[in-house]
Motif scaffolding. Structure first.
Motif, PDB file in Angstrom:
ATOM      1  N   UNK A  27       2.781   9.350   0.089  1.00 20.48           N
ATOM      2  CA  UNK A  27       2.324   8.011   0.035  1.00 20.48           C
ATOM      3  C   UNK A  27       1.081   7.834   1.015  1.00 20.48           C
ATOM      4  N   UNK A  28       0.781   6.651   1.385  1.00 21.33           N
ATOM      5  CA  UNK A  28      -0.343   6.435   2.260  1.00 21.33           C
ATOM      6  C   UNK A  28       0.188   5.153   3.181  1.00 21.33           C
ATOM      7  N   UNK A  29      -0.422   5.273   4.232  1.00 14.11           N
ATOM      8  CA  UNK A  29       0.043   4.091   5.236  1.00 14.11           C
ATOM      9  C   UNK A  29      -1.527   3.652   5.789  1.00 14.11           C
ATOM     10  N   UNK A  30      -1.623   2.188   6.054  1.00 12.00           N
ATOM     11  CA  UNK A  30      -2.780   1.522   6.473  1.00 12.00           C
ATOM     12  C   UNK A  30      -2.864   1.891   7.632  1.00 12.00           C
ATOM     13  N   UNK A  31      -4.150   2.306   8.323  1.00 14.52           N
ATOM     14  CA  UNK A  31      -4.432   2.422   9.726  1.00 14.52           C
ATOM     15  C   UNK A  31      -5.838   1.662  10.034  1.00 14.52           C
ATOM     16  N   UNK A  83       0.811  -1.147   0.050  1.00 12.65           N
ATOM     17  CA  UNK A  83       0.057   0.148  -0.095  1.00 12.65           C
ATOM     18  C   UNK A  83       0.922   1.374  -0.030  1.00 12.65           C
ATOM     19  N   UNK A  84       1.944   1.151   0.824  1.00 12.82           N
ATOM     20  CA  UNK A  84       2.812   2.480   0.868  1.00 12.82           C
ATOM     21  C   UNK A  84       3.736   2.531  -0.321  1.00 12.82           C
ATOM     22  N   UNK A 114      -6.669   4.324   4.687  1.00 12.06           N
ATOM     23  CA  UNK A 114      -5.424   4.813   4.664  1.00 12.06           C
ATOM     24  C   UNK A 114      -5.319   6.292   4.540  1.00 12.06           C
ATOM     25  N   UNK A 115      -4.241   6.738   5.457  1.00  6.30           N
ATOM     26  CA  UNK A 115      -4.069   8.288   5.300  1.00  6.30           C
ATOM     27  C   UNK A 115      -2.879   8.487   4.731  1.00  6.30           C
ATOM     28  N   UNK A 116      -2.716   9.792   4.187  1.00  4.48           N
ATOM     29  CA  UNK A 116      -1.796  10.150   3.392  1.00  4.48           C
ATOM     30  C   UNK A 116      -0.565  10.832   4.329  1.00  4.48           C
ATOM     31  N   UNK A 117       0.706  10.334   3.679  1.00 11.10           N
ATOM     32  CA  UNK A 117       1.999  10.809   4.491  1.00 11.10           C
ATOM     33  C   UNK A 117       3.003  11.622   3.466  1.00 11.10           C
TER      34      UNK A 117
END
Ligand SMILES: [Zn+2]
Length: 95
Positions: free
Chosen positions: A65-69, A48-49, A79-82
């Motif tokens: 990118x995005x990380x799963x939460x 995902x990242x 997923x939120x953006x980082x």
């Protein structure tokens, strides 16, 4: 939070999720998790990242990118953006 929650795995990479203290300032724009703690995948090999770098650029024209939460309270996930690799890392309270 129960011990079982602490061992939840990311569905994308099967890595163990880390407990993140949600920084109020980052989510004051109405995302409204309803929880002060989130379980987040901080694996830099997570699909995902890794794919997120292209998705964010293609969709939003910005590099990130995005990380799963996973919300341990209601089981909600997303997923939120980082913006960069170290984003949010300082808010991990339990490795
Ligand atoms: Zn993952």
């Amino acid at each position: 939070m129960t011990p079982a929650d602490a061992k939840k795995k990311c569905p994308h990479c099967n890595d163990t999720l880390k407990t993140l203290q949600v920084p109020p300032s980052n989510f004051s724009d109405g995302l409204g998790f309803g929880s002060e703690l989130l379980l987040v995948c901080f694996n830099n090999e997570c699909p995902l990242y890794v794919k997120g770098w292209n998705t964010m650029y293609d969709r939003y024209g910005q590099v990130g990118s995005m990380r799963y939460w996973l919300n341990p309270l209601d089981g909600d996930s997303g997923a939120f953006p980082v913006a960069h690799k170290e984003a949010m890392r300082g808010d991990i309270i339990e490795d």
